[in-house]
Design a protein around this motif. Sequence first.
Motif, PDB file in Angstrom:
ATOM      1  N   MET A 235      -1.080   0.693  -6.658  1.00  0.00           N
ATOM      2  CA  MET A 235       0.368   0.856  -6.509  1.00  0.00           C
ATOM      3  C   MET A 235       1.001  -0.438  -6.004  1.00  0.00           C
ATOM      4  SD  MET A 235       2.509   3.618  -4.212  1.00  0.00           S
ATOM      5  CE  MET A 235       2.478   4.887  -5.476  1.00  0.00           C
ATOM      6  N   PHE A 236       0.359  -1.094  -5.051  1.00  0.00           N
ATOM      7  CA  PHE A 236       0.886  -2.348  -4.520  1.00  0.00           C
ATOM      8  C   PHE A 236       0.972  -3.412  -5.606  1.00  0.00           C
ATOM      9  CE2 PHE A 236      -0.261  -6.607  -3.018  1.00  0.00           C
ATOM     10  CZ  PHE A 236       0.836  -6.886  -2.207  1.00  0.00           C
ATOM     11  N   GLN A 249      10.091  -1.962  -1.834  1.00  0.00           N
ATOM     12  CA  GLN A 249       9.606  -1.228  -0.663  1.00  0.00           C
ATOM     13  C   GLN A 249       8.107  -0.958  -0.759  1.00  0.00           C
ATOM     14  OE1 GLN A 249      12.375  -0.315  -2.416  1.00  0.00           O
ATOM     15  NE2 GLN A 249      13.832  -1.146  -0.904  1.00  0.00           N
ATOM     16  N   LEU A 250       7.633  -0.566  -1.945  1.00  0.00           N
ATOM     17  CA  LEU A 250       6.219  -0.228  -2.115  1.00  0.00           C
ATOM     18  C   LEU A 250       5.315  -1.448  -1.980  1.00  0.00           C
ATOM     19  CD1 LEU A 250       6.455   2.260  -5.116  1.00  0.00           C
ATOM     20  CD2 LEU A 250       6.013   2.816  -2.727  1.00  0.00           C
ATOM     21  N   SER A 251       5.840  -2.628  -2.189  1.00  0.00           N
ATOM     22  CA  SER A 251       5.009  -3.839  -2.124  1.00  0.00           C
ATOM     23  C   SER A 251       5.064  -4.524  -0.764  1.00  0.00           C
ATOM     24  CB  SER A 251       5.440  -4.829  -3.213  1.00  0.00           C
ATOM     25  OG  SER A 251       6.781  -5.264  -2.995  1.00  0.00           O
ATOM     26  N   LYS A 252       5.703  -3.908   0.198  1.00  0.00           N
ATOM     27  CA  LYS A 252       5.778  -4.517   1.525  1.00  0.00           C
ATOM     28  C   LYS A 252       4.412  -4.486   2.213  1.00  0.00           C
ATOM     29  CE  LYS A 252      10.671  -3.833   2.671  1.00  0.00           C
ATOM     30  NZ  LYS A 252      11.635  -3.182   3.600  1.00  0.00           N
ATOM     31  N   VAL A 262       3.535   1.195   3.379  1.00  0.00           N
ATOM     32  CA  VAL A 262       4.401   2.122   2.642  1.00  0.00           C
ATOM     33  C   VAL A 262       3.644   2.737   1.470  1.00  0.00           C
ATOM     34  CG1 VAL A 262       6.527   2.338   1.312  1.00  0.00           C
ATOM     35  CG2 VAL A 262       6.475   0.869   3.331  1.00  0.00           C
ATOM     36  N   ALA A 263       2.904   1.925   0.736  1.00  0.00           N
ATOM     37  CA  ALA A 263       2.127   2.435  -0.393  1.00  0.00           C
ATOM     38  C   ALA A 263       1.073   3.426   0.077  1.00  0.00           C
ATOM     39  CB  ALA A 263       1.470   1.278  -1.143  1.00  0.00           C
TER      40      ALA A 263
END
Length: 421
Positions: A235-236, A249-252, A262-263
């Motif tokens: 996902m990242f 946001q998902l790659s933070k 977050v992921a």
Amino acid sequence: MGLAGGLVAAALLDHGPWSVALALQITLPQIWSGFQLVGDGTGPYDFAVNGVILASIMIGISTLINAFGVKLMTMINSVGVFVELVAAVLLIAALIWHSVRGPEVLLDTAGFGEEHPLGFFGVFLIAAMASGYVMYGFDTASSLGEETKDPKKTAPRAILRAVTASFLLGGLLLLGGILAAPDLSDPKLGAADGGLQYIVLSVLGGPFGKAFLACIVVAVVVCTLAVHAAAIRMMFAMARDNNLPFSRQLSKVHPTRKTPTVAAIVIGVVAVIPLIVNISQPAIFTILSSISIVLIYLSYLLVTVPMLRRRFLKKWPLKDDGSEPGFSLGKWGLPVNIVAVLWGGAMTLNLVWPRPEIYNSVPPFEWYLQWGGVIFVGTVIIGGTLLYRLRIRHKTGVLAEHAAAAAPSEPDPALVAAQKA
């Protein structure tokens, strides 16, 4: 890219740690009845609801561990793998020691296939799905490749070790279980609360059998952590390339723990959804379990087929560009690639085949449940293609905060001399 992204994204959400964590329900109540938190296991939904509770607890723990940091995850994984290997070797030896029949039983069909349209071969194809469910998660090593040293060499070798160990230890465990099972016609062997765990308890008795079941729990825990970690990295990586909704946001990455927190949380939350569905819809659970593997195999084919094509066009392996040398199969590359394509294609067809025994083995018996695999995979392919054509291809690209800084170029000596003059 679009189809691959669609398939991987669907597999990412469909096949997470939930499918592994559910295995706790098969083992924990057999170790101690107190793990059956809902009813006594005889009610229509006792087994399913209790499995959801145990799996949800495991997913919560896995989410915390994966979000906390790589070092903790590595330590738990190292200890767990050591316990797994030692326990597997000892269990194989114990089962073979308690054998009640010889290996010739492997050549006895026991009447299976007599009423099947394809005879024993049809039964064999259904049984072959067991290897399809097991021999596919080796890409976890590559999912974590960015966090290892010299990944071009270590990741492929880790994959080979994982596949080899799974083949040898898994195969010998199944052989030992068949040879040691008191009665191969016992319906408990194929029941949800039976299987290999039932054989272990029957053959080895209370304390020893439960000790080995505890090691199986360790294996389930470690596998859940690994699958969760791989899903997080997938996902990242997709979010980093701006190929998912809310990619920024998902790659933070957490500034202190250096993990995509977050992921990790999103994967944990999404993984619980199929568990809740499983409470009253066991047929849908079976469909999701099978489809998730199909999507992974299709993702593999999207790598092995183009690679095979490039081999025939003499465009693969790539020419040495002077960078760090990686892993190579050498002359075995082409035959292994061909076998990979054939195996992947055959297993994909075998897994998606609309058999009532797989996709609609329990009521309600509906045509759309039996064809659920074909319908879902077709929807994913069409949806993934449309998603790419209409949206992703217009925005894909590494996010600015993750882009590698360009290396400063060497100044032109002629220009420097001219400036000095």
